[in-house]
Design an enzyme around this catalytic site. Structure first.
Site, PDB file in Angstrom:
ATOM      1  CB  THR A   1      54.910  40.561  72.806  1.00 14.88           C
ATOM      2  OG1 THR A   1      55.921  40.641  74.329  1.00 14.88           O
ATOM      3  CG2 THR A   1      55.833  41.467  72.100  1.00 14.88           C
TER       4      THR A   1
ATOM      5  CE  LYS B   1      52.515  39.086  75.823  1.00 17.07           C
ATOM      6  NZ  LYS B   1      52.220  38.108  77.273  1.00 17.07           N
TER       7      LYS B   1
ATOM      8  CG  ASP C   1      51.550  34.746  77.394  1.00 15.18           C
ATOM      9  OD1 ASP C   1      52.757  34.100  76.787  1.00 15.18           O
ATOM     10  OD2 ASP C   1      51.533  35.573  77.599  1.00 15.18           O
TER      11      ASP C   1
ATOM     12  CB  THR D   1      51.339  49.519  91.342  1.00  6.21           C
ATOM     13  OG1 THR D   1      52.201  50.074  90.945  1.00  6.21           O
ATOM     14  CG2 THR D   1      50.576  49.774  91.392  1.00  6.21           C
TER      15      THR D   1
ATOM     16  NE  ARG E   1      49.041  46.200  86.134  1.00  7.68           N
ATOM     17  CZ  ARG E   1      50.475  46.707  85.042  1.00  7.68           C
ATOM     18  NH1 ARG E   1      51.187  47.052  85.577  1.00  7.68           N
ATOM     19  NH2 ARG E   1      49.807  46.165  83.729  1.00  7.68           N
TER      20      ARG E   1
ATOM     21  N   GLY F   1      63.142  31.460  81.877  1.00  8.06           N
ATOM     22  CA  GLY F   1      61.558  32.329  80.916  1.00  8.06           C
ATOM     23  C   GLY F   1      61.654  31.357  79.298  1.00  8.06           C
TER      24      GLY F   1
HETATM   25  P1  NAP Z   1      53.375  44.267  82.336  1.00 11.49           P
HETATM   26  O1  NAP Z   1      51.711  43.869  81.761  1.00 11.49           O
HETATM   27  O2  NAP Z   1      53.673  45.070  81.562  1.00 11.49           O
HETATM   28  O3  NAP Z   1      52.961  44.011  83.710  1.00 11.49           O
HETATM   29  C1  NAP Z   1      55.206  44.112  84.569  1.00 11.49           C
HETATM   30  C2  NAP Z   1      54.994  43.985  86.166  1.00 11.49           C
HETATM   31  O4  NAP Z   1      56.226  43.878  86.455  1.00 11.49           O
HETATM   32  C3  NAP Z   1      53.925  44.851  86.812  1.00 11.49           C
HETATM   33  O5  NAP Z   1      52.824  44.481  88.173  1.00 11.49           O
HETATM   34  C4  NAP Z   1      54.918  46.208  87.701  1.00 11.49           C
HETATM   35  O6  NAP Z   1      55.095  46.868  88.676  1.00 11.49           O
HETATM   36  C5  NAP Z   1      56.414  45.337  87.520  1.00 11.49           C
HETATM   37  N1  NAP Z   1      57.302  45.651  87.403  1.00 11.49           N
HETATM   38  C6  NAP Z   1      58.391  46.284  86.574  1.00 11.49           C
HETATM   39  N2  NAP Z   1      59.674  47.538  86.192  1.00 11.49           N
HETATM   40  C7  NAP Z   1      59.856  46.173  87.339  1.00 11.49           C
HETATM   41  C8  NAP Z   1      60.724  46.799  88.911  1.00 11.49           C
HETATM   42  N3  NAP Z   1      61.891  47.115  88.236  1.00 11.49           N
HETATM   43  N4  NAP Z   1      60.710  46.071  89.500  1.00 11.49           N
HETATM   44  C9  NAP Z   1      59.878  45.360  90.105  1.00 11.49           C
HETATM   45  N5  NAP Z   1      58.386  45.025  89.584  1.00 11.49           N
HETATM   46  C10 NAP Z   1      58.379  46.031  88.011  1.00 11.49           C
HETATM   47  O7  NAP Z   1      53.938  43.248  81.674  1.00 11.49           O
HETATM   48  P2  NAP Z   1      53.974  41.625  81.235  1.00 11.49           P
HETATM   49  O8  NAP Z   1      53.398  40.988  79.473  1.00 11.49           O
HETATM   50  O9  NAP Z   1      52.591  41.429  82.613  1.00 11.49           O
HETATM   51  O10 NAP Z   1      55.793  40.919  81.351  1.00 11.49           O
HETATM   52  C11 NAP Z   1      56.679  40.464  82.525  1.00 11.49           C
HETATM   53  C12 NAP Z   1      57.538  40.483  82.289  1.00 11.49           C
HETATM   54  O11 NAP Z   1      56.994  38.878  81.955  1.00 11.49           O
HETATM   55  C13 NAP Z   1      57.972  41.096  81.304  1.00 11.49           C
HETATM   56  O12 NAP Z   1      59.555  41.082  81.694  1.00 11.49           O
HETATM   57  C14 NAP Z   1      57.942  40.377  79.547  1.00 11.49           C
HETATM   58  O13 NAP Z   1      59.189  39.825  79.194  1.00 11.49           O
HETATM   59  C15 NAP Z   1      57.975  38.458  80.496  1.00 11.49           C
HETATM   60  N6  NAP Z   1      56.917  37.725  79.816  1.00 11.49           N
HETATM   61  C16 NAP Z   1      57.675  36.658  79.477  1.00 11.49           C
HETATM   62  C17 NAP Z   1      57.245  34.654  78.947  1.00 11.49           C
HETATM   63  C18 NAP Z   1      57.529  33.920  78.777  1.00 11.49           C
HETATM   64  O14 NAP Z   1      57.232  33.404  77.526  1.00 11.49           O
HETATM   65  N7  NAP Z   1      58.994  33.721  79.322  1.00 11.49           N
HETATM   66  C19 NAP Z   1      55.195  36.208  78.711  1.00 11.49           C
HETATM   67  C20 NAP Z   1      55.080  36.751  78.960  1.00 11.49           C
HETATM   68  C21 NAP Z   1      55.607  37.894  79.782  1.00 11.49           C
HETATM   69  P3  NAP Z   1      53.869  48.317  88.331  1.00 11.49           P
HETATM   70  O15 NAP Z   1      52.445  47.956  88.260  1.00 11.49           O
HETATM   71  O16 NAP Z   1      54.132  48.342  89.986  1.00 11.49           O
HETATM   72  O17 NAP Z   1      53.954  49.250  87.129  1.00 11.49           O
END
Ligand code: NAP
Length: 290
Positions: free
Chosen positions: A61, A65, A101, A152, A155, A249
């Site tokens: 996680t 990843k 996922d 951003t 991205r 989620g």
């Molecule tokens: P990641 O690769 O770190 O990407 C995070 C994304 O969210 C980026 O686009 C980032 O924007 C944006 N972001 C972060 N903080 C933010 C904020 N305060 N306001 C607006 N945008 C914000 O993380 P990820 O793996 O994609 O995971 C994202 C979320 O999905 C997490 O909460 C994770 O726990 C959840 N998730 C849940 C499941 C599930 O099974 N339910 C599975 C996978 C992930 P920037 O590009 O600008 O940094």
């Protein structure tokens, strides 16, 4: 006895040990599932421990990843397409990378969100690993249009560029995180998916609202928040109050875990047991005793 675990960042807590252990126990499998919090500098060593004959594999996680990809022996085609791995399988010392996922999200959408994404118009918030899996899933399932908005913009734009060759007939676009983007792309939107941690009580600094303007939510939408703590996020509450349907989620989390379970054991995962264990732990966490 065999082992599996979740490789997370050093400061993150995962629900996976709770529901994966409950699933192994329910089927009488002699497997222990552990939390393997790992800093970036310890990732190579952690991955080498997965090659032991005692280890079935791991979930992976945030934030590892993508970083683990060079440490694997092979990746399946879906993980290659997403560019991220959330499940590792150890077969006789060789490590393969998978992305459950994608299937986890689609199963949640269909079974618990009662939505077939074929022909649907979708708005995706975020452009990280989860957003990539969601876009691959939706394009593969025949969504007619997907707009990605991320704070951003570069991205979001890179995500769209890198996935456009596998989008088929799905129209993919990226927009900057400004109000007119949200307003314009929500008008004919059937599904909004929050793929950011904003609104999560388990991500330090992200608690509270999702950053998505709530006045764009409408009754023709399903709002799907990948955040699972709290079980009902502010975004979901706002969606329901405007007549939309909402899905949290937890379903995706359980179904991606169920698909990992199947890869390690060859058996169907007992998802009801997994949901019950996760809900109990989330109830404790929301009550403040995590
Ligand atoms: P990641 O690769 O770190 O990407 C995070 C994304 O969210 C980026 O686009 C980032 O924007 C944006 N972001 C972060 N903080 C933010 C904020 N305060 N306001 C607006 N945008 C914000 O993380 P990820 O793996 O994609 O995971 C994202 C979320 O999905 C997490 O909460 C994770 O726990 C959840 N998730 C849940 C499941 C599930 O099974 N339910 C599975 C996978 C992930 P920037 O590009 O600008 O940094």
């Amino acid at each position: 006895m065999k082992y599996a675990g979740v490789i997370s960042g050093a400061d993150r807590k995962s629900l996976s040990p709770v529901f994966q252990q409950a699933a192994f126990d329910a089927l009488g499998l002699d497997i222990v599932y552990e939390a393997w919090a790992t800093p970036a500098e310890g990732l190579e060593t952690r991955m080498s421990t997965l090659r032991s004959p005692l280890v079935l594999g791991a979930n992976v996680t945030i934030p590892h990843k993508e970083a683990i990809i060079p440490l694997l022996d092979r990746m399946d085609a879906l993980a290659e397409r997403v560019g991220a791995v959330n499940t590792v399988v150890n077969r006789e010392g060789a490590l393969s990378g998978h992305n459950t996922d994608v299937d986890g999200f689609l199963r949640a959408l269909k079974e618990d969100g009662a939505m077939d994404p074929a022909g649907k118009r979708v708005l995706v918030a975020g452009a990280g690993g989860a957003a990539r899996a969601v876009v691959v899933a939706l394009a593969g399932a025949g969504a007619s249009a997907i707009t990605v908005i991320n704070r951003t913009f570069s991205r979001a734009s890179r995500l769209v560029d890198s996935l456009s060759d596998q989008a088929g007939d799905t129209e993919l676009s990226a927009l900057p995180d400004i109000y007119p983007s949200w307003a314009a792309s929500s008008v004919r939107c059937d599904l909004l998916v929050n793929c950011t941690p904003a609104g999560s009580a388990s991500t330090p600094g992200a608690e509270g609202d999702s950053g998505i303007p709530v006045d764009i939510l409408h009754s023709g939408m399903l709002v799907c928040d990948l955040v699972y703590l709290p079980a009902e996020t502010t975004l979901m509450t706002e969606a329901v109050s405007r007549g939309a349907r909402a899905l949290g989620g937890l379903s995706m989390l359980i179904y991606q875990g169920a698909a990992s379970f199947r890869l390690w054991t060859g058996q169907e995962a007992p998802v009801t047991v997994m949901f019950d264990a996760a809900r109990e732990a989330l109830g404790d966490a929301e009550g403040g005793s995590e």
